[in-house]
Write a protein that holds these residues in place. Structure first.
Motif, mmCIF file in Angstrom:
data_model
loop_
_atom_site.group_PDB
_atom_site.id
_atom_site.type_symbol
_atom_site.label_atom_id
_atom_site.label_comp_id
_atom_site.label_asym_id
_atom_site.label_seq_id
_atom_site.Cartn_x
_atom_site.Cartn_y
_atom_site.Cartn_z
ATOM 1 N N ALA A 168 0.829 -1.210 0.000
ATOM 2 C CA ALA A 168 0.000 0.000 0.000
ATOM 3 C C ALA A 168 0.859 1.254 0.000
ATOM 4 C CB ALA A 168 -0.925 -0.012 1.221
ATOM 5 N N ILE A 169 1.931 1.266 0.806
ATOM 6 C CA ILE A 169 2.817 2.423 0.847
ATOM 7 C C ILE A 169 3.477 2.643 -0.511
ATOM 8 C CG2 ILE A 169 4.949 3.331 1.843
ATOM 9 C CD1 ILE A 169 2.557 3.533 3.693
ATOM 10 N N CYS A 170 3.919 1.551 -1.139
ATOM 11 C CA CYS A 170 4.541 1.661 -2.466
ATOM 12 C C CYS A 170 3.541 2.189 -3.494
ATOM 13 C CB CYS A 170 5.085 0.302 -2.909
ATOM 14 S SG CYS A 170 6.509 -0.282 -1.955
ATOM 15 N N TYR A 171 2.307 1.703 -3.434
ATOM 16 C CA TYR A 171 1.283 2.144 -4.387
ATOM 17 C C TYR A 171 0.960 3.620 -4.190
ATOM 18 C CZ TYR A 171 -3.214 2.476 -6.787
ATOM 19 O OH TYR A 171 -4.237 2.863 -7.612
ATOM 20 N N ILE A 172 0.796 4.032 -2.935
ATOM 21 C CA ILE A 172 0.517 5.440 -2.644
ATOM 22 C C ILE A 172 1.677 6.326 -3.098
ATOM 23 C CG2 ILE A 172 0.268 7.106 -0.738
ATOM 24 C CD1 ILE A 172 -1.373 4.978 0.722
ATOM 25 N N SER A 173 2.896 5.846 -2.884
ATOM 26 C CA SER A 173 4.066 6.608 -3.317
ATOM 27 C C SER A 173 4.092 6.748 -4.829
ATOM 28 C CB SER A 173 5.349 5.916 -2.837
ATOM 29 O OG SER A 173 5.365 5.826 -1.427
ATOM 30 N N PHE A 174 3.746 5.670 -5.538
ATOM 31 C CA PHE A 174 3.710 5.719 -7.005
ATOM 32 C C PHE A 174 2.693 6.745 -7.483
ATOM 33 C CE2 PHE A 174 1.721 4.252 -10.970
ATOM 34 C CZ PHE A 174 2.823 4.301 -11.817
ATOM 35 N N LEU A 175 1.506 6.726 -6.900
ATOM 36 C CA LEU A 175 0.472 7.680 -7.306
ATOM 37 C C LEU A 175 0.900 9.120 -7.023
ATOM 38 C CD1 LEU A 175 -2.838 5.984 -6.048
ATOM 39 C CD2 LEU A 175 -1.953 6.091 -8.388
ATOM 40 N N THR A 176 1.509 9.332 -5.864
ATOM 41 C CA THR A 176 1.862 10.683 -5.449
ATOM 42 C C THR A 176 3.040 11.237 -6.241
ATOM 43 O OG1 THR A 176 1.128 10.143 -3.199
ATOM 44 C CG2 THR A 176 2.470 12.125 -3.455
ATOM 45 N N SER A 256 4.621 18.234 4.388
ATOM 46 C CA SER A 256 4.180 18.053 5.769
ATOM 47 C C SER A 256 4.871 16.843 6.361
ATOM 48 C CB SER A 256 2.660 17.857 5.829
ATOM 49 O OG SER A 256 2.234 17.540 7.143
ATOM 50 N N SER A 257 5.041 16.867 7.695
ATOM 51 C CA SER A 257 5.578 15.696 8.389
ATOM 52 C C SER A 257 4.493 14.954 9.148
ATOM 53 C CB SER A 257 6.669 16.134 9.386
ATOM 54 O OG SER A 257 6.132 16.992 10.374
ATOM 55 N N ASP A 258 3.260 15.430 9.056
ATOM 56 C CA ASP A 258 2.146 14.801 9.763
ATOM 57 C C ASP A 258 1.647 13.602 8.971
ATOM 58 O OD1 ASP A 258 -0.043 14.964 11.905
ATOM 59 O OD2 ASP A 258 -1.197 14.919 10.042
ATOM 60 N N VAL A 259 1.705 12.414 9.584
ATOM 61 C CA VAL A 259 1.413 11.186 8.852
ATOM 62 C C VAL A 259 -0.043 11.112 8.416
ATOM 63 C CG1 VAL A 259 0.916 9.832 10.935
ATOM 64 C CG2 VAL A 259 1.754 8.686 8.897
ATOM 65 N N VAL A 260 -0.957 11.616 9.225
ATOM 66 C CA VAL A 260 -2.372 11.589 8.848
ATOM 67 C C VAL A 260 -2.617 12.489 7.645
ATOM 68 C CG1 VAL A 260 -4.726 12.101 9.615
ATOM 69 C CG2 VAL A 260 -3.110 11.021 11.190
ATOM 70 N N THR A 261 -1.984 13.665 7.640
ATOM 71 C CA THR A 261 -2.111 14.576 6.501
ATOM 72 C C THR A 261 -1.541 13.943 5.244
ATOM 73 O OG1 THR A 261 -1.960 16.523 7.935
ATOM 74 C CG2 THR A 261 -1.475 16.845 5.599
ATOM 75 N N ILE A 262 -0.367 13.337 5.363
ATOM 76 C CA ILE A 262 0.273 12.711 4.202
ATOM 77 C C ILE A 262 -0.596 11.592 3.633
ATOM 78 C CG2 ILE A 262 2.231 11.305 3.458
ATOM 79 C CD1 ILE A 262 3.965 12.848 5.428
ATOM 80 N N MET A 263 -1.059 10.692 4.493
ATOM 81 C CA MET A 263 -1.817 9.542 4.027
ATOM 82 C C MET A 263 -3.188 9.941 3.492
ATOM 83 S SD MET A 263 0.295 7.083 4.385
ATOM 84 C CE MET A 263 -0.544 5.512 4.387
ATOM 85 N N LEU A 272 -6.328 6.510 5.281
ATOM 86 C CA LEU A 272 -6.700 6.483 6.694
ATOM 87 C C LEU A 272 -6.912 5.053 7.182
ATOM 88 C CD1 LEU A 272 -9.135 9.524 6.921
ATOM 89 C CD2 LEU A 272 -6.775 9.390 7.715
ATOM 90 N N LEU A 273 -7.474 4.193 6.324
ATOM 91 C CA LEU A 273 -7.642 2.796 6.702
ATOM 92 C C LEU A 273 -6.293 2.120 6.928
ATOM 93 C CD1 LEU A 273 -10.548 1.602 4.361
ATOM 94 C CD2 LEU A 273 -10.612 1.890 6.856
ATOM 95 N N ILE A 274 -5.309 2.475 6.103
ATOM 96 C CA ILE A 274 -3.961 1.917 6.281
ATOM 97 C C ILE A 274 -3.385 2.370 7.614
ATOM 98 C CG2 ILE A 274 -1.597 1.968 5.401
ATOM 99 C CD1 ILE A 274 -2.797 2.290 2.591
#
Length: 434
Positions: A168-176, A256-263, A272-274
């Motif tokens: 999931a992290i890799c996929y989100i990184s690819f999209l971003t 941002s360094s806030d993980v909730v904002t980033i995700m 958020l589910l992740i």
């Protein structure tokens, strides 16, 4: 592993109870493939250049890898948890009880941080209507009850959670990152409060050193050194370089360094589910090792064997309170503190086990029968270990030259080695003079 917490908390894991490599490797890797590591990477990306961040990660990873492997082999050889092994590795019964308490308190802090992330994500998903305090309380209570009652189910989930989290992290990184100039991101100056390489190494070690210290809790279920090496490498590569590396880059893109904002920015509700799923998965490890530490401490000090569920509920209650009180806002300070306090403990245990070897014969002879060394071969307290930890912590806090985490590790290790060797050499001379 949870089913053996009461059975093996205070004795060796028998050879016939050792587990397959892949399951143990996934559990250990779960310590570093979680949102706390992602938060660390985001903080580094927000406050450092990418080159400096990766330099700090590489240096810290080499140090942590050596410490993890050394502790892991000791745990595998002896079949003991960290807090139990410490009785014959520089601290004695009372000293190991103090270490168990320190581990438990630190893991309560980690539980509080993870619960705060869960609560923040839940409140964000509900549009802020619930409020952070209420969301954190609900998250903490739910996590604690689920871990206390459903630990076996959580262990089953962990087998799938780690690969899914990384994917999931890799996929989100690819999209971003699609459509962004990577070379441009590297050259952009960080927008957050500046973090030096020295501080970064300390906070990276701080995020990892507790995992290194509690590695015997996991590797006592392994059968040989090659498996321990594999576990160590997998955890370092996946946790430090993949999770941290992607977080550094995402923090640059989103600013941002806030993980909730980033995700939430990168993947909305899925992000958020992740976040929520990851906090659920990692807190079982926090409560597991915390319970082992407290079990050893209470048994050493008072001769009482704790009930696992009651202990888990108590630890969860304290951790939830910490999340409500705002421990998440002190994340970097918390890691700096851990990066100074825990390396001395690891260093002293490794120096005793591999170099000083005061209790080698007692451990070797008892290992053949899978029992613990007898009371006569178990010191009550080892003062060089206790004083060495205090000395290392002092050096880490107050010596400004170099890297605090490395300073505290080296100072404590050298202190223990020199004091113990000198005491061993002068003891016969004192007896002869008397």
């Amino acid at each position: 592993m949870a089913e053996g917490i009461d059975e093996f908390a205070l004795r060796r894991v028998p050879r016939n109870k050792r587990l397959p490599f892949i399951g143990v490797a996934l559990v250990h890797a779960g310590m570093l493939t979680a949102l706390d590591q992602f938060m660390l990477g985001a903080a580094l990306g927000h406050g450092m250049s990418i080159l400096d961040a990766y330099t700090a990660i590489f240096i810290a990873s080499v140090i942590c890898g050596v410490l993890t492997y050394g502790m892991g082999v000791a745990g595998m050889n002896e079949g003991m948890s960290c807090s139990l092994l410490a009785r014959w590795c520089g601290f004695g019964r009372i000293g190991s009880a103090l270490i168990g308490i320190v581990i438990a308190v630190s893991l309560m802090g980690w539980f509080g941080i993870q619960t705060a992330i869960f609560g923040k994500s839940l409140d964000f998903a509900l549009g802020g209507h619930l409020g952070f305090n209420a969301a954190a309380a609900i998250a903490g209570i739910a996590l604690t009850i689920l871990v206390a009652i459903g630990f076996r189910a959580l262990r089953f989930i962990a087998k799938f959670a780690i690969p899914l989290f990384i994917a999931a992290i890799c996929y989100i990184s690819f999209l971003t990152l699609s459509g962004h100039d990577i070379s441009g991101l590297i050259l952009i100056k960080p927008s957050g409060e500046a973090i030096s390489i020295s501080t970064a190494i300390t906070i990276i070690i701080g995020s990892y050193t507790l995992a290194a210290l509690t590695t015997p809790d996991i590797t006592r279920y392994l059968s040989n050194k090659k498996q321990v090496l594999g576990v160590s490498l997998i955890t370092i590569i996946v946790g430090e370089f993949i999770v941290n590396g992607l977080a550094i880059t995402l923090a640059r893109v989103i600013g941002s360094s806030d993980v909730v904002t980033i995700m939430s920015t990168a993947a909305g509700g899925i992000g958020l589910l992740i976040v929520i799923f990851s906090t659920l998965r990692v807190n079982d490890l926090n409560l597991y090792s915390s319970s082992l530490g407290l079990a050893n401490a209470i048994e050493c000090l008072f001769g009482i064997r704790l009930n696992y569920i009651a202990t888990t509920l108590a630890i969860g209650a304290v951790g939830t309170t910490l999340s409500i009180l705002g421990i998440l806002d002190q994340f970097i300070g918390f890691l700096e503190l851990m990066g100074i306090l825990f390396p001395p403990i690891v260093g002293i245990m490794l120096v005793e086990y591999y170099f000083v070897r005061t209790y080698k014969n007692a451990l070797d002879s008892s290992r053949t029968t899978e029992a613990l060394p007898d009371h006569q071969n178990t010191p009550s307290i080892v003062w060089p270990g206790i004083i060495g930890c205090a000395f290392g912590g002092f050096i880490g806090f107050f010596i400004e030259v170099g890297v605090p985490a490395i300073n505290s590790l080296v100072a404590a290790s050298l202190f223990y080695y020199l004091v113990t060797i000198l005491a061993r050499r002068f003891r016969p001379m004192v007896k002869q003079a008397a």
